[in-house]
Enzyme design. Structure first.
Site, PDB file in Angstrom:
ATOM      1  N   GLU A   1       0.804  -1.215   0.000  1.00  0.00           N
ATOM      2  CA  GLU A   1       0.000   0.000   0.000  1.00  0.00           C
ATOM      3  C   GLU A   1       0.846   1.278   0.000  1.00  0.00           C
ATOM      4  O   GLU A   1       0.824   2.048   0.975  1.00  0.00           O
ATOM      5  CB  GLU A   1      -0.963  -0.013   1.198  1.00  0.00           C
TER       6      GLU A   1
ATOM      7  N   GLU B   1      -5.132  -8.687   0.523  1.00  0.00           N
ATOM      8  CA  GLU B   1      -5.810  -8.410   1.794  1.00  0.00           C
ATOM      9  C   GLU B   1      -7.275  -8.154   1.501  1.00  0.00           C
ATOM     10  O   GLU B   1      -7.611  -7.402   0.586  1.00  0.00           O
ATOM     11  CB  GLU B   1      -5.276  -7.149   2.500  1.00  0.00           C
TER      12      GLU B   1
HETATM   13  C1  FCB Z   1      -4.460  -2.176   5.336  1.00  0.00           C
HETATM   14  C2  FCB Z   1      -3.090  -2.514   5.852  1.00  0.00           C
HETATM   15  C3  FCB Z   1      -3.094  -3.556   6.936  1.00  0.00           C
HETATM   16  C4  FCB Z   1      -4.274  -3.422   7.851  1.00  0.00           C
HETATM   17  C5  FCB Z   1      -5.550  -3.313   7.062  1.00  0.00           C
HETATM   18  C6  FCB Z   1      -6.781  -3.222   7.916  1.00  0.00           C
HETATM   19  O1  FCB Z   1      -4.469  -0.856   4.909  1.00  0.00           O
HETATM   20  O2  FCB Z   1      -2.242  -2.968   4.830  1.00  0.00           O
HETATM   21  O3  FCB Z   1      -1.868  -3.475   7.592  1.00  0.00           O
HETATM   22  O4  FCB Z   1      -4.082  -2.370   8.695  1.00  0.00           O
HETATM   23  O5  FCB Z   1      -5.504  -2.228   6.225  1.00  0.00           O
END
Ligand code: FCB
Length: 463
Positions: A166, A356
């Site tokens: 990110e 994620e």
């Molecule tokens: C993302 C991050 C991770 C976690 C999630 C909820 O932005 O990569 O570390 O905090 O959100």
């Protein structure tokens, strides 16, 4: 070597990040990171907490590997702590830090779990921030040297690598909005940071050569203008949220809208000759972290929406959040994931992994029976997996889906107040007991049902 992600098959996994779970912040020669420093700033973290202990995974990693194994998933995505491996940010590798990840990787493989490592999940060594941080080109160079040194040591066993996690958060939450470390509020510095994050990725590619398996993980988001009048604003927002990462990878260029939003990217002393060529085509796969869509509306003039500060140069905007929402206030919209995967597939042609996806739910306590029955999280995961399946049915080349996250952990500026874990970590007890939630068992069953567990994959032998 074959691509580590098999086409035509959705492999399941789960993900964590070093600062959020490891703790042991000064053990074995680890140096300070910008998150250690930021946590000390009064008011920076909602509950005043920090990562000195987190989930104690630096000490309890074997138990956590057991938890991954019990989840029946094929992949475990973790991040490497740069300040553990190179405490000064540059120079020699710290053997004790390396030994930790060596053991982790070997144990995962022995248990039939495929490791995937992210080199930068936001824990920049503090000495590099003291020298200016990501707005400085030297940080990109340091990153590539660190990444290449670690890749040389673990690359024989870790096949799938991500440079950054990110970069939007690292650049814009860290240097423009100031709500993440290092807490600076300088829009121009954030745009320079964005380029240097991508440059770091390109320099890493140059350093390791064309070995297959290097990608980058972005929190791309579908941008849905709240009204027709907000469409031009949405386009500017999309430029700085999504295209700033994808365009240099796919086209080797930044587009005109972006250059208008971020004039720093038109400055030849920042974006030097050859930088974009280095980034162009440098990823073998793309990780997408998806939680929620973005709905920009025209601002009401004058003061910007607080989160608008994370989009410097875009204009006066408001961000609308519709219901239903998770416990962290993020709109639940599984259809956003389907749309995103289809569009990014068309745009990039790269193999995609949902690196994620998950939900914070209000589940910090166990019920009377000692159980965390998180049916709301199960519904979220079920719907988002279905959205991923639908994207694949529409032709998107999606090869993995990793649940965020294994353990309730340190959720950045929210501290320990927001829980995304499949496993409850009981912070009322000093030994931080781990208690799998209902969602953990649901994922474990889903992995078996889909035949995506490593042990269940014909021909996969860990090599
Ligand atoms: C993302 C991050 C991770 C976690 C999630 C909820 O932005 O990569 O570390 O905090 O959100």
């Amino acid at each position: 070597m074959a691509h580590p992600l098999q086409p035509g098959r959705l492999a399941l996994g789960t993900a964590t990040a070093s600062f959020q779970i490891e703790g042991s912040a000064t053990a074995d020669g680890r140096g300070p990171s910008i998150w250690d420093t930021f946590c000390e700033v009064p008011g920076a973290v909602r509950d005043g907490s920090d990562g000195t202990r987190a989930c104690d995974s630096y000490l309890r990693w074997e138990e956590d590997v057991d938890l991954v194994a019990g989840l029946n998933v094929e992949w475990y995505r973790f991040s490497l702590a740069w300040p553990r491996l190179m405490p000064e940010g540059t120079g020699r590798l710290e053997p004790r830090g390396l030994a930790y990840y060596d053991r982790l990787v070997d144990t995962l493989l022995a248990r039939g779990i495929r490791p995937t490592a992210t080199l930068y999940h936001w824990d920049l060594p503090q000495p590099l921030e003291d020298a200016g941080g990501w707005p400085e080109r030297a940080t990109a160079e340091a990153f590539a040297a660190y990444g290449a040194a670690v890749h040389a040591r673990l690359g024989d066993r870790v096949e799938l690598w991500a440079s950054h996690n990110e970069p939007w958060c690292a650049a814009y939450l860290g240097y423009a909005a100031g709500v993440h470390a290092p807490g600076r509020r300088e829009g121009g510095a954030a745009h320079r940071a964005a380029h240097h994050l991508m440059l770091g990725h390109g320099l890493l590619r140059q350093a390791i050569g064309d070995v297959e398996g290097l990608g980058i993980v972005c929190n791309l988001a579908p941008v849905w203008p709240e009204t027709p009048e907000a469409a031009p604003l949405a386009d500017r927002l999309d430029a700085v949220r999504n295209r700033v990462w994808l365009d240099p990878l796919v086209d080797g260029a930044y587009d005109d809208v972006l250059l208008d939003v971020a004039p720093e990217l038109a400055d030849p002393t920042v974006v030097r000759d050859g930088d974009l060529a280095l980034i162009h085509g440098s990823a073998d796969w793309l990780g997408i972290n998806y939680y929620t869509p973005i709905r920009p509306a025209l601002g009401t003039g004058g003061s910007e929406h607080p989160e608008g500060a994370a989009y410097p140069g875009v204009g006066d905007l408001d961000l609308v959040v519709r219901d239903p929402r998770t416990d962290i206030g993020w709109e639940i919209a599984a259809e956003g994931l389907e749309e995103l995967l289809v569009q990014v597939h068309r745009r990039t042609g790269l193999p995609l992994v949902v690196t994620e996806n998950g939900a914070a739910m209000a589940d910090r306590e166990r019920d009377a029976a000692g159980v965390v029955d998180d049916q709301d999280r199960i519904a979220y995961l079920r719907d988002h997996l279905a959205a991923t399946d639908a994207a694949i049915a529409s032709g998107a080349d999606v090869r993995g889906y990793f649940v965020w996250t294994l353990l309730d952990n340190f959720e950045w500026a929210e501290g320990y107040t927001k829980t995304f874990g499949l496993v409850h970590v009981d912070r009322d007890h000093d030994d931080l007991p781990r208690v799998p939630k209902a969602s953990y068992h649901w994922v474990a069953d889903e992995a078996v049902r889909r035949g995506s567990s490593f042990r269940g994959v014909a021909g996969a032998d860990g090599a």
